[in-house]
Design an enzyme around this catalytic site. Structure first.
Site, PDB file in Angstrom:
ATOM      1  N   ASP A 193       2.341  -4.990   5.656  1.00 57.08           N
ATOM      2  CA  ASP A 193       0.882  -5.003   5.732  1.00 57.08           C
ATOM      3  C   ASP A 193       0.284  -5.473   4.405  1.00 57.08           C
ATOM      4  OD1 ASP A 193      -1.577  -4.600   6.921  1.00 57.08           O
ATOM      5  OD2 ASP A 193      -1.586  -2.440   6.614  1.00 57.08           O
TER       6      ASP A 193
ATOM      7  N   GLU B 158      -5.555 -10.292   9.302  1.00 61.68           N
ATOM      8  CA  GLU B 158      -6.457  -9.158   9.473  1.00 61.68           C
ATOM      9  C   GLU B 158      -7.807  -9.455   8.839  1.00 61.68           C
ATOM     10  OE1 GLU B 158      -4.316  -5.868   7.752  1.00 61.68           O
ATOM     11  OE2 GLU B 158      -4.942  -6.382   5.738  1.00 61.68           O
TER      12      GLU B 158
END
Length: 102
Positions: free
Chosen positions: A8, A65
């Site tokens: 991430d 994202e």
């Protein structure tokens, strides 16, 4: 049991390239800071392109994202990003004990 690993916030903080070599990741999530800068004509487009190409060469899927605009959506499609995540698609909902949402 099917377990998949994602790295991430790639490109910021502790997300090091060495992790890609040492750990069996399936997916790489590009940090929102790069996506936010896409529409500003900065070097972020080149950085995102490089991340997508590198990830694909390592047989990793790519998630962007923080997608908030149609322009970002179009650019990420052009760059070959596999998945997109952000407020353009849905906002967060938080559960509240009394109403079912917080």
């Amino acid at each position: 049991m099917n377990v998949r690993l994602e790295i991430d916030d790639f490109g910021t903080g502790y997300s090091s390239l060495s992790y890609l070599q040492r750990l069996p990741f399936d997916t790489l999530k590009i940090d929102r800071s790069f996506i936010h800068e896409l529409s500003k004509g900065s070097d972020s487009r080149d950085i995102v392109r490089a991340i997508v190409e590198m990830a694909h060469s390592l047989r990793l899927e790519v998630i962007a994202e923080g997608v908030e605009t149609e322009e970002q959506l179009c650019q990420l499609r052009e760059l070959g990003c596999d998945y997109l995540q952000g407020f353009l698609f849905s906002s967060r909902s938080i559960r509240r004990p009394s109403s079912g949402f917080i």
